[in-house]
Scaffold this active site. Structure first.
Site, PDB file in Angstrom:
ATOM      1  N   ASP A 239      16.803  -4.385  11.318  1.00 28.20           N
ATOM      2  CA  ASP A 239      17.051  -3.563  10.134  1.00 28.20           C
ATOM      3  C   ASP A 239      16.282  -4.144   8.940  1.00 28.20           C
ATOM      4  O   ASP A 239      16.374  -5.353   8.657  1.00 28.20           O
ATOM      5  CB  ASP A 239      18.546  -3.518   9.821  1.00 28.20           C
ATOM      6  N   ASN A 247      13.008   2.426  -1.634  1.00 30.60           N
ATOM      7  CA  ASN A 247      12.967   3.863  -1.895  1.00 30.60           C
ATOM      8  C   ASN A 247      13.292   4.193  -3.351  1.00 30.60           C
ATOM      9  O   ASN A 247      12.634   5.020  -3.979  1.00 30.60           O
ATOM     10  CB  ASN A 247      13.952   4.600  -0.975  1.00 30.60           C
ATOM     11  N   HIS A 252      10.082   7.668  -1.928  1.00 33.39           N
ATOM     12  CA  HIS A 252      10.205   7.824  -0.473  1.00 33.39           C
ATOM     13  C   HIS A 252       8.857   7.805   0.240  1.00 33.39           C
ATOM     14  O   HIS A 252       8.792   7.419   1.414  1.00 33.39           O
ATOM     15  CB  HIS A 252      10.945   9.127  -0.150  1.00 33.39           C
ATOM     16  N   ASP A 256       8.211   5.489   3.318  1.00 31.51           N
ATOM     17  CA  ASP A 256       7.679   5.917   4.614  1.00 31.51           C
ATOM     18  C   ASP A 256       6.541   5.006   5.055  1.00 31.51           C
ATOM     19  O   ASP A 256       6.422   4.672   6.244  1.00 31.51           O
ATOM     20  CB  ASP A 256       7.180   7.361   4.534  1.00 31.51           C
ATOM     21  N   GLU A 282      16.146   2.972   8.497  1.00 30.21           N
ATOM     22  CA  GLU A 282      15.281   1.783   8.509  1.00 30.21           C
ATOM     23  C   GLU A 282      15.640   0.839   9.649  1.00 30.21           C
ATOM     24  O   GLU A 282      15.241  -0.330   9.646  1.00 30.21           O
ATOM     25  CB  GLU A 282      15.378   1.037   7.173  1.00 30.21           C
TER      26      GLU A 282
END
Length: 367
Positions: A239, A247, A252, A256, A282
């Site tokens: 994670d 973010n 975002h 990404d 994530e």
């Protein structure tokens, strides 16, 4: 001079084999290994050549026959990924000619197939520079002319009679048939590729190109049930730390890019046999087959250090990224426990400071 009915029957048999082969590939071999597909392609090519010889085409008022055994060599030359397969197909068809008896004509037929195979291998050298249509045109005309000229020079019919009486009829018919079969196979091939890509897209995460959660669970079930072997494997949940802040701070689109970069680093630093998937958000999950817990911890630790040491650069902005991981081994837990214990180990890594790898044992969770 040419028995048209026998020519049509011979051509129909090749077309039928192409149709059945296309159905076989699309329905049953989409997920088959490349080795199995290549083996089957070669077997079908050799079988097609043998069938064509078995149902030979007679010349009127003569015992002399010819056939369409060159067509499978043409097909393999156009569609095989490895030039060696062309030689195997041609040589195999040449040897198949000997099953009808060893004679001067059979030996000439074997040499003919070897020459056609060599021509196909040479043609493949030029393919990268040509469009698909130019490849087809070059291959069809080259293979057909070489086949006709070889038979004219070394066949049982005199050179003059062959060129004057047979070639004007046989060559155009063979070229038209070659184009028809190549067109059929090209169309079937594109259908096969489209279906394969559709199935593959259903198993892959569109952003990271890793396996998605559904595909992971399918692999996990196979490994847990022993379908993929009885060797123990290690499961790792990974994670990205503080990803929500990335973010919120950078947007975002940048988030990404971070996911794509971490995904690429996972793939680059793991083995080809390891299964890497995006579990959600994530979070990633990795199956490390045939791997001890010590080796698994070392591998994930190495990746963690690599990710931490190389910030993700987006628009000249360096974003430090770390991740936490939880591991568990299949030989210490049941399949149901394994997912939970690895996830619990990940939770422990997050709660105890992040940017660390924790391994779950049957007694306790330890770093």
């Amino acid at each position: 001079m040419v028995n048209v009915k026998e020519f049509i029957m011979n051509a129909s048999l090749l077309i039928a084999i192409v149709s059945v082969s296309g159905l076989l590939y699309k329905q049953f071999l989409v997920n088959a290994s490349p080795r199995l597909k290549n083996t089957l392609l070669l077997a079908l090519a050799i079988f097609s050549g043998w069938i064509s010889m078995f149902f030979g085409i007679h010349l009127d008022n003569s015992e002399v026959i010819f056939d369409l055994r060159f067509v499978p060599v043409l097909v393999v030359a156009l569609f095989a990924k490895n030039a060696f397969f062309i030689f195997v197909a041609g040589f195999g068809i040449g040897l198949a000619r000997l099953t009808f008896g060893i004679s001067e004509a059979a030996i000439v037929g074997l040499y003919n197939m070897i020459v056609l195979s060599a021509a196909g291998m040479v043609l493949q050298l030029f393919f990268p520079r040509l469009t698909r249509m130019k490849r087809i045109l070059l291959s069809v005309f080259t293979v057909n002319f070489i086949n006709v000229l070889f038979v004219a020079f070394f066949g049982v019919i005199s050179f003059v009679d062959y060129l004057s009486l047979i070639m004007p009829i046989v060559l155009p018919m063979n070229i038209l048939l070659s184009f028809l079969i190549v067109w059929m196979i090209n169309d079937l091939y594109h259908e096969y590729v489209s279906k394969r890509n559709l199935i593959e897209s259903a198993r892959k995460d569109p952003l990271t190109k890793l396996y998605n959660r559904r595909a992971f669970m399918n692999y996990f079930q196979k490994f847990s049930s022993g379908e993929r072997g009885d060797e123990p494997f290690v499961l790792a949940f990974i994670d990205i730390d503080y990803f929500k802040q990335v973010n919120d701070t950078y947007g975002h689109i940048v988030g990404d890019h971070v996911l794509q970069t971490v995904s690429a680093r996972l793939l680059h630093n793991l083995r080809s046999i390891d299964i890497v998937a995006r579990y959600g958000g994530e979070e990633f999950v990795v199956i490390l087959p045939d791997c001890t817990k010590e080796n698994a911890i070392e591998a994930i630790e190495r990746i963690r250090e690599t990710v931490a040491a190389q910030p993700v650069c987006v628009n000249n902005i360096e974003i430090p990224i770390t991740f936490s991981a939880g591991l568990a081994a299949s030989n210490e837990f049941t399949a149901e426990q394994l997912l939970k214990r690895a996830d619990d180990a990940l939770y422990e890594a997050k709660q105890s400071g992040r940017n660390k790898v924790i391994y779950a044992t049957a007694e306790a969770i330890c770093s």
